[in-house]
Design a protein around this motif. Sequence first.
Motif, PDB file in Angstrom:
ATOM      1  N   CYS B  84       0.574  -1.369  -0.109  1.00 61.58           N
ATOM      2  CA  CYS B  84       0.085   0.018  -0.058  1.00 61.58           C
ATOM      3  C   CYS B  84       1.001   1.364   0.171  1.00 61.58           C
ATOM      4  O   CYS B  84       0.507   2.204  -0.701  1.00 61.58           O
ATOM      5  CB  CYS B  84      -0.847  -0.174   1.275  1.00 61.58           C
ATOM      6  SG  CYS B  84      -2.219  -1.293   0.950  1.00 61.58           S
ATOM      7  N   GLU B  87       2.097   1.458  -3.554  1.00 65.58           N
ATOM      8  CA  GLU B  87       1.203   1.777  -4.531  1.00 65.58           C
ATOM      9  C   GLU B  87       0.430   3.005  -4.354  1.00 65.58           C
ATOM     10  O   GLU B  87       0.118   3.798  -5.171  1.00 65.58           O
ATOM     11  CB  GLU B  87      -0.068   0.626  -4.338  1.00 65.58           C
ATOM     12  CG  GLU B  87       0.573  -0.546  -4.882  1.00 65.58           C
ATOM     13  CD  GLU B  87       1.209  -0.794  -6.114  1.00 65.58           C
ATOM     14  OE1 GLU B  87       0.645  -0.069  -7.221  1.00 65.58           O
ATOM     15  OE2 GLU B  87       2.178  -1.607  -6.651  1.00 65.58           O
ATOM     16  N   GLY B  88       0.579   3.588  -2.981  1.00 61.32           N
ATOM     17  CA  GLY B  88      -0.155   4.836  -2.782  1.00 61.32           C
ATOM     18  C   GLY B  88       0.746   6.055  -3.304  1.00 61.32           C
ATOM     19  O   GLY B  88       0.186   7.067  -3.511  1.00 61.32           O
ATOM     20  N   TYR B 132      -7.007  -1.175   6.153  1.00 63.88           N
ATOM     21  CA  TYR B 132      -6.001  -0.958   5.008  1.00 63.88           C
ATOM     22  C   TYR B 132      -6.585   0.321   4.065  1.00 63.88           C
ATOM     23  O   TYR B 132      -6.007   1.078   3.658  1.00 63.88           O
ATOM     24  CB  TYR B 132      -6.056  -2.188   3.962  1.00 63.88           C
ATOM     25  CG  TYR B 132      -4.766  -3.182   4.302  1.00 63.88           C
ATOM     26  CD1 TYR B 132      -4.899  -4.226   5.227  1.00 63.88           C
ATOM     27  CD2 TYR B 132      -3.535  -2.726   3.914  1.00 63.88           C
ATOM     28  CE1 TYR B 132      -3.772  -5.168   5.525  1.00 63.88           C
ATOM     29  CE2 TYR B 132      -2.479  -3.366   4.662  1.00 63.88           C
ATOM     30  CZ  TYR B 132      -2.760  -4.589   5.327  1.00 63.88           C
ATOM     31  OH  TYR B 132      -1.628  -5.565   5.592  1.00 63.88           O
ATOM     32  N   VAL B 136      -4.537   3.433   3.330  1.00 61.81           N
ATOM     33  CA  VAL B 136      -4.630   3.995   1.961  1.00 61.81           C
ATOM     34  C   VAL B 136      -5.157   5.302   1.330  1.00 61.81           C
ATOM     35  O   VAL B 136      -4.548   6.046   1.164  1.00 61.81           O
ATOM     36  CB  VAL B 136      -5.282   2.814   0.824  1.00 61.81           C
ATOM     37  CG1 VAL B 136      -5.454   3.496  -0.597  1.00 61.81           C
ATOM     38  CG2 VAL B 136      -4.644   1.720   0.722  1.00 61.81           C
ATOM     39  N   ALA B 140      -2.929   8.583   0.583  1.00 62.58           N
ATOM     40  CA  ALA B 140      -3.401   9.187  -0.433  1.00 62.58           C
ATOM     41  C   ALA B 140      -3.292  10.682  -0.138  1.00 62.58           C
ATOM     42  O   ALA B 140      -2.962  11.306  -1.127  1.00 62.58           O
ATOM     43  CB  ALA B 140      -4.716   8.551  -1.164  1.00 62.58           C
ATOM     44  N   LEU B 149      -8.675   4.721  -5.968  1.00 58.83           N
ATOM     45  CA  LEU B 149      -8.092   4.283  -4.527  1.00 58.83           C
ATOM     46  C   LEU B 149      -8.274   2.826  -4.108  1.00 58.83           C
ATOM     47  O   LEU B 149      -7.337   2.116  -3.461  1.00 58.83           O
ATOM     48  CB  LEU B 149      -7.981   5.150  -3.406  1.00 58.83           C
ATOM     49  CG  LEU B 149      -7.423   6.504  -3.560  1.00 58.83           C
ATOM     50  CD1 LEU B 149      -7.687   7.351  -2.502  1.00 58.83           C
ATOM     51  CD2 LEU B 149      -6.181   6.258  -3.871  1.00 58.83           C
ATOM     52  N   VAL B 152      -5.818   0.466  -4.919  1.00 57.57           N
ATOM     53  CA  VAL B 152      -4.775   0.201  -4.109  1.00 57.57           C
ATOM     54  C   VAL B 152      -5.154  -0.636  -2.542  1.00 57.57           C
ATOM     55  O   VAL B 152      -4.333  -1.421  -1.934  1.00 57.57           O
ATOM     56  CB  VAL B 152      -4.531   1.617  -3.850  1.00 57.57           C
ATOM     57  CG1 VAL B 152      -3.076   1.721  -2.702  1.00 57.57           C
ATOM     58  CG2 VAL B 152      -3.834   2.403  -4.971  1.00 57.57           C
ATOM     59  N   ALA B 153      -6.187  -0.032  -2.264  1.00 58.22           N
ATOM     60  CA  ALA B 153      -6.593  -0.459  -0.918  1.00 58.22           C
ATOM     61  C   ALA B 153      -6.825  -2.052  -1.016  1.00 58.22           C
ATOM     62  O   ALA B 153      -6.513  -2.775  -0.120  1.00 58.22           O
ATOM     63  CB  ALA B 153      -7.984  -0.059  -0.375  1.00 58.22           C
ATOM     64  N   GLY B 156      -3.835  -4.167   0.050  1.00 57.42           N
ATOM     65  CA  GLY B 156      -3.605  -4.464   1.324  1.00 57.42           C
ATOM     66  C   GLY B 156      -4.360  -5.624   1.619  1.00 57.42           C
ATOM     67  O   GLY B 156      -4.011  -6.451   2.314  1.00 57.42           O
ATOM     68  N   CYS B 161     -10.958  -2.735  -0.440  1.00 54.48           N
ATOM     69  CA  CYS B 161     -11.697  -1.852  -1.411  1.00 54.48           C
ATOM     70  C   CYS B 161     -12.989  -1.539  -1.308  1.00 54.48           C
ATOM     71  O   CYS B 161     -13.536  -0.522  -1.598  1.00 54.48           O
ATOM     72  CB  CYS B 161     -11.221  -2.337  -2.942  1.00 54.48           C
ATOM     73  SG  CYS B 161     -12.328  -4.049  -3.229  1.00 54.48           S
TER      74      CYS B 161
END
Lengths: 494, 432
Positions: B84, B87-88, B132, B136, B140, B149, B152-153, B156, B161
């Motif tokens: 995360c 990716e964040g 997560y 995220v 962010a 996003l 990305v989440a 984790g 998500c």
Amino acid sequence: MGWRQLATVLRGADTWAGREPGAGLGRVLPRRRGGPGPFWGVRSRLGGWDLFWGPGSARRPGPAWGHAERLSGCRHPARAGAAWGSGPARERGGTMAEDKAVTMVTCTAPVNMAVIKYWGKRDSELILPINSSLSVTLHQDQLKTTTTAAISRDFKEDRLWLNGEEADAGHPRLQACLREVRRLARKRRGGGTDAAPLSLAYKVHVASENNFPTAAGLASSAAGYACLVFALARLYGVEGELSEVARQGSGSACRSMFGGFVQWHRGERPDGKDSVAQQVAPETHWPELRVLVLVVSAEKKPVGSTAGMQTSVDTSPLLKHRAEALVPERIACMVRHIRERDFEGFGQLTMRDSNQFHATCLDTFPPIFYLNDVSRRIIALAHRYNAHHGCTKVAYTFDAGPNAVIFALADTVAEFVEVVRRSFPPAPNGDQFVRGLPVGSASLPEELLSAVVLEPVPGAIRYILHTKPGPGPQLLDDPSQHLLGADGLPRGSA
Amino acid sequence: GTMAEDKAVTMVTCTAPVNMAVIKYWGKRDSELILPINSSLSVTLHQDQLKTTTTAAISRDFKEDRLWLNGEEADAGHPRLQACLREGESPPRASVYPGRGQSPPRRRAGVHVASENNFPTAAGLASSAAGYACLVFALARLYGVEGELSEVARQGSGSACRSMFGGFVQWHRGERPDGKDSVAQQVAPETHWPELRVLVLVVSAEKKPVGSTAGMQTSVDTSPLLKHRAEALVPERIACMVRHIRERDFEGFGQLTMRDSNQFHATCLDTFPPIFYLNDVSRRIIALAHLYNAHHGCTKVGCGRPGGRAPPQHRCPPPSPAPLQVAYTFDAGPNAVIFALADTVAEFVEVVRRSFPPAPNGDQFVRGLPVGSASLPEELLSAVVLEPVPGAIRYILHTKVWGPGPGGAGGGDSAWPLVPAVPIPGSVCRAP
């Protein structure tokens, strides 16, 4: 349907067939009139009623005969506790002896345990399954049903006794079996017979009992109907394919028509003529194979299997997939494992199929739970034990009830029985914990104990029955083993 | 003066909700990117009752990444956390090595993250989802990243998500191997179904169940029923569930929710070795729900009691489809989540209290949103409340569907991200 319906009808209870949603969750029983307790028996692990056992003595199988014993007024030796006061047939008049003769047959039949499960019908009338199944027939020394069937011109109506208690002989499944056997007998008559044929119009008396306590939830309609069909066939001189007839009494009964390892073919025909059982291997095929039945302490009665499997067929998409896409290959694999005596393969597939059956029960709506906390602990114990040894040493399977059936090879039995004893310590003043075939003693290495025996749950298992694969139905030739007297009524205490 | 900027700590605090899946996610087709074998659909729960709070701080002063969960330091090197963090950043997958021209200079700084829940962890309610998602979102904000996003989440923790949105949320399975289309999307906002309520029945703690990451992998590897579920059954269930939600059809919503919960647990049982998340109390709750629903089929409709939805001249119908009152769902643990409409809550809570009488000197049994009182008619009691099991349920949490509201994510620092979840007991707030 099965013996249970007999009991239900006799008691006048509401039909069990129309279950309300939510009633299928293990607690509903038809209301009983009169006293408490399982008057007619308790649900077996396969959902049929267990026969309610009276003080029947253990029966030993005798050599097969081939024809029925005709009792023409013989006075039988007095039996302890006999309550039947009516005289023997001959006292009713000599010239009528032949008309009053009672033709009688006694047979025994085994219980079977499915390793590839049957759950769901494609035809409820004829009892045709949605998938094939495969079972191991258990030895009659430890588990069997004994049935005496008698025919006489004297009998005014069909009558049925289960463990000494009269039950309703008008039960559709019982009548279906009778009808089918008579139909087969009629077919044979054309070819001539060697003796004066029994009139197919005569009424029949049937008495049946098990050699183990009912409350164990072990007896099943399988053994009962198999025994009945076998006995009736002997009475009427019918030979040949009988599993199809037994099937119409109770599906899994067809598998009890054979010993050893038995497959019940699903069949394709709508008339069910090809939905028959067939032996895969005889009971002598795998001498080292052993069976341990872990009888779990009685609790709430589970959902009956006939209603349960219908709900599953109606509501579970996972069951549909299982029957169509998964079972055929599993059957083929299981046949191979058995023929090759491959315990690893046999055991793994047995466990997976048991779990998958229970998974489809959970996918049913409302969901059906047959496994309880003790069942789950037994499963976890088996996996830890196998993991500890690094291979499949024991394999569990569960039917529609909490009792566990464990398969193992002979040299594993002593150690695993001890593991079970430590994990589920028996009640101190309880009955004999290990029954059936002898079990040697075993001491458990410390590392096994610490890895496998975790939190003991005292009293969770009532006893262990040690048995093995066994033969199919047997005919008894010893007249003292008849459950009915010469008058066609049950012997022994009423 | 000149060093002040270097010593600056940039900090963001967010909160994020928990979500409860009604069409379950169980099984990955890609463990690295956390891509699921089937789509899933969830209901986001209200942060007043359940939420994770996360503070994320960046500073050149921080020599390394550090993580505190409920006051206890945890391993910030956890791959999911690092994923995360990585990716964040913007651009994504930028090099972790300082000195590369493309990396934002901030990446050289360590990230400190502290997270806590507003409910006791031992409840087994906290999930990596809330955690997560919170992380995220906070990162962010820290990095100034906007846009999609949930992807990305997801990396984790899959279900995280779904916690990136309020209301009713679908996590699309996606088809792309790179997972760019495996994202969450709102199906309906929290305002869509105001009468919908949620009761979390917190079951008394026992042995920890099998962790879901390992568990679902074993299921994917060994269960043919799971395979069939993912390929052939879930797509249609998702479509049905979306329709039920959009039509506010509680009957359809509830039935499908129960069936999907059961099917998920069925695939766990079909796993080898089998996984059991439902225990005896779970089963009793299930049985109770079915009894309660069945009972109301005959009595609530047509009995003319206040609050009943019966048409005036209704006759008691023969046993068959009863209007659904409650629906259960269970995740990978024994706690039950019950969905009901608002006018059912009081009575059902009382039914639960009678069936699972709280310990006499225990804590408050009913928490969260207020629950009205209800007296139970005798026939309901005798039909539905069978053998009481004292103490089997620790407490009931009454909540409802949540969303950030029309103003977006609550604005400013109370925006809602989720905190990387690790069930941590206790909660000490680390003031910035």
